[in-house]
Write an enzyme that holds these catalytic residues in place. Structure first.
Site, PDB file in Angstrom:
ATOM      1  N   GLU A  20      35.563  50.658  36.938  1.00 18.84           N
ATOM      2  CA  GLU A  20      36.378  51.042  35.779  1.00 18.84           C
ATOM      3  C   GLU A  20      36.167  52.512  35.388  1.00 18.84           C
ATOM      4  O   GLU A  20      35.549  52.796  34.347  1.00 18.84           O
ATOM      5  CB  GLU A  20      36.076  50.136  34.583  1.00 18.84           C
ATOM      6  CG  GLU A  20      36.351  48.674  34.837  1.00 18.84           C
ATOM      7  CD  GLU A  20      36.064  47.788  33.625  1.00 18.84           C
ATOM      8  OE1 GLU A  20      35.766  48.330  32.551  1.00 18.84           O
ATOM      9  OE2 GLU A  20      36.156  46.563  33.754  1.00 18.84           O
ATOM     10  N   GLU A  75      36.054  41.063  37.980  1.00 14.68           N
ATOM     11  CA  GLU A  75      35.606  40.694  36.620  1.00 14.68           C
ATOM     12  C   GLU A  75      36.734  39.966  35.909  1.00 14.68           C
ATOM     13  O   GLU A  75      37.905  40.365  36.008  1.00 14.68           O
ATOM     14  CB  GLU A  75      35.268  41.933  35.766  1.00 14.68           C
ATOM     15  CG  GLU A  75      33.948  42.567  36.072  1.00 14.68           C
ATOM     16  CD  GLU A  75      33.651  43.755  35.164  1.00 14.68           C
ATOM     17  OE1 GLU A  75      34.129  43.779  33.998  1.00 14.68           O
ATOM     18  OE2 GLU A  75      32.947  44.657  35.635  1.00 14.68           O
TER      19      GLU A  75
HETATM   20  O1  IFM Z   1      31.026  44.543  29.778  1.00 19.03           O
HETATM   21  C1  IFM Z   1      32.133  45.152  30.324  1.00 19.03           C
HETATM   22  C2  IFM Z   1      31.822  45.651  31.718  1.00 19.03           C
HETATM   23  O2  IFM Z   1      30.763  46.542  31.724  1.00 19.03           O
HETATM   24  C3  IFM Z   1      33.020  46.351  32.313  1.00 19.03           C
HETATM   25  N1  IFM Z   1      34.215  45.539  32.191  1.00 19.03           N
HETATM   26  C4  IFM Z   1      34.499  44.938  30.926  1.00 19.03           C
HETATM   27  C5  IFM Z   1      33.291  44.182  30.431  1.00 19.03           C
HETATM   28  C6  IFM Z   1      33.595  43.482  29.099  1.00 19.03           C
HETATM   29  O3  IFM Z   1      33.915  44.386  28.124  1.00 19.03           O
END
Ligand code: IFM
Length: 461
Positions: A166, A354
């Site tokens: 990200e 994720e």
């Molecule tokens: O905790 C974060 C992670 O570090 C990166 N993606 C989103 C998650 C939730 O906010």
């Protein structure tokens, strides 16, 4: 009842990141990261906490990997802490830092969990920030040196590598001030984005130099697609369109199309935030990738009328909003996959790296258990849409829940719990939540039963 079934080879796992779980901030020669320093400034973190101890994974990695095994996970996604390995960001290597990851990888191998590693998940060494951090064009070289070190030390043991997680987090840290290092300049934000893209390209180039036989490399990008609140309102549509350009497309375009989109170029020109782009930069950025890591949590709905937007925000209970106030829109993942296939014709496997939802009041009940039904519903919804995309021919190879453990959620501190496992941050006790038990069972049978597609298909906004 209907049944969702995933193919046998489909990989299920959970994701974590170094700064959010490891703790051990001062252990064995680790240097501070920008998040250690940012958290110590007053007013930056909702509960005033810092990542100094987090889940203490630095010391409890064996139990936590055993826990991952107990949940039937097949793969464990984690990131390396740059400043644990290179406390100054480059140069002198901290052997004890490398040794920690050796132990983690040994344990993963013992428990037969496939490692999926991210080189950079937001925690730049503070020593590099002191030299301008991601604003410094040398950051691509610093990243390259760090990545090469990891490939040489651990290359063959890790089948899935991601350069960055990200990259937009750096923009949030330099343009919006709410993430480390806490600057508020759109111009800086656009420049650091460009440097992260260069770093990504450099990381892939360095990876190829090592000729690792059984390892693949990709990048992890979060796609939060913006939708107009009133689809027939031109202002809402224009707003959503521009936001799509300014966010995930600002990475996808350079990586897959070799340049910034016209709409973003126009925006950057008009807003005096054009980054310095040198000849050859886009060739460096646009490197062939082996897979794409998609982080997907939700969509965003934009409304050009602030009063209407506020009214809408205040209604976030019931209907298709979950108890945490977030809209339940699991089709977000299907939309993102479509976009990758149609707009970017990516032609490489996708892993959903994720997906998860926060709980703000989660705690064990009188029975000692954590009943997080909303999280189960959320995961079912996303898995339903992933399965639908698979059935339509999308090459999706795996799914990682965010996250294995409740952890340190950046500027939200410990108050925002995403784990399949509850963590008592005072005692470091772990309790598998209902969602963790459900996920373990789902992985065992590679599927689950559901009532009607309507459960996941409607958007009742
Ligand atoms: O905790 C974060 C992670 O570090 C990166 N993606 C989103 C998650 C939730 O906010």
């Amino acid at each position: 009842m209907k049944q969702i079934q995933f193919p046998d080879h489909f990989l299920f796992g959970a994701a974590t990141s170094a700064a959010q779980i490891e703790g051990g901030a001062l252990a064995d020669g680790r240097g501070p990261s920008i998040w250690d320093v940012f958290a110590d400034k007053s007013g930056t973190i909702a509960d005033g906490s810092n990542p100094g101890t987090a889940c203490d994974f630095y010391h409890s990695y064996k139990q936590d990997i055993a826990l991952a095994k107990k949940l039937n996970l097949q793969s464990f996604r984690f990131s390396f802490s740059w400043s644990r390995i290179l406390p100054e960001g480059y140069g002198k290597v901290n052997q004890k830092g490398l040794d920690f990851y050796k132990r983690v990888l040994e344990e993963l191998s013992r428990q037969e969990l496939i490692p999926n590693a991210t080189i950079y998940h937001w925690d730049l060494p503070q020593a590099l920030e002191d030299q301008g951090g991601w604003q410094n064009r040398d950051s691509a070289e610093w990243f390259g040196e760090y990545a090469s070190l990891l490939f040489r030390e651990f290359g063959d043991q890790i089948p899935l590598w991601a350069t960055l997680n990200e990259p937009i987090a750096a923009y949030v840290g330099y343009a919006q001030g709410i993430f480390a290092p806490g600057y508020c300049s759109e111009r800086m934000g656009r420049q650091v984005n460009h440097h992260l893209l260069l770093a990504h390209g450099e990381g892939v180039r360095r990876f190829r130099e090592e000729h690792l036989k059984d390892s693949r490399i990709g990048i992890v990008i979060d796609i939060w697609k913006h939708h107009p609140f009133r689809p027939d309102n031109p202002d809402d549509c224009a707003m959503a369109e521009l936001e799509n350009e300014k966010t995930y497309r600002s990475y996808l375009h350079p990586i897959f199309h070799g340049g910034y989109a016209d709409a973003l170029m126009q925006y950057m020109e008009q807003n005096q935030c054009m980054p310095e782009i040198r000849l050859g930069d886009f060739e460096r950025i646009r490197q062939p990738l082996d897979f794409f890591g998609l982080n997907c949590y939700n969509r965003v709905v934009d409304c050009a009328d602030p009063a209407l937007q506020e009214l809408e925000n205040s209604k976030k209970t019931g209907g298709n909003f979950q108890d945490n106030g977030n809209e339940f829109y699991p089709k977000a993942v299907y939309d993102a996959v479509q976009l990758l296939r149609d707009e970017y014709q990516i032609g490489i496997p996708i892993y959903v790296t994720e997906n998860g939802t926060p709980g703000y009041q989660e705690a064990p009940g009188m029975d000692g258990k954590v009943h997080d039904q909303d999280r189960i519903t959320y995961m079912k919804g996303f898995l339903y849409w992933i399965q639908k995309a698979l059935a339509e021919g999308a090459d999706i190879r795996g799914y990682y829940a965010w996250s294995l453990l409740d952890n340190w959620e950046w500027n939200s501190g410990f108050g925002s719990r995403y784990g399949l496992t509850y963590v008592d941050f005072k005692t470091q006790q772990r309790i598998i939540k209902d969602s963790g038990l459900w996920y373990a069972q789902m992985i065992r049978s590679k599927g689950f039963a559901y009532d009607t597609p309507g459960e996941f298909e409607q958007s009742r906004r």
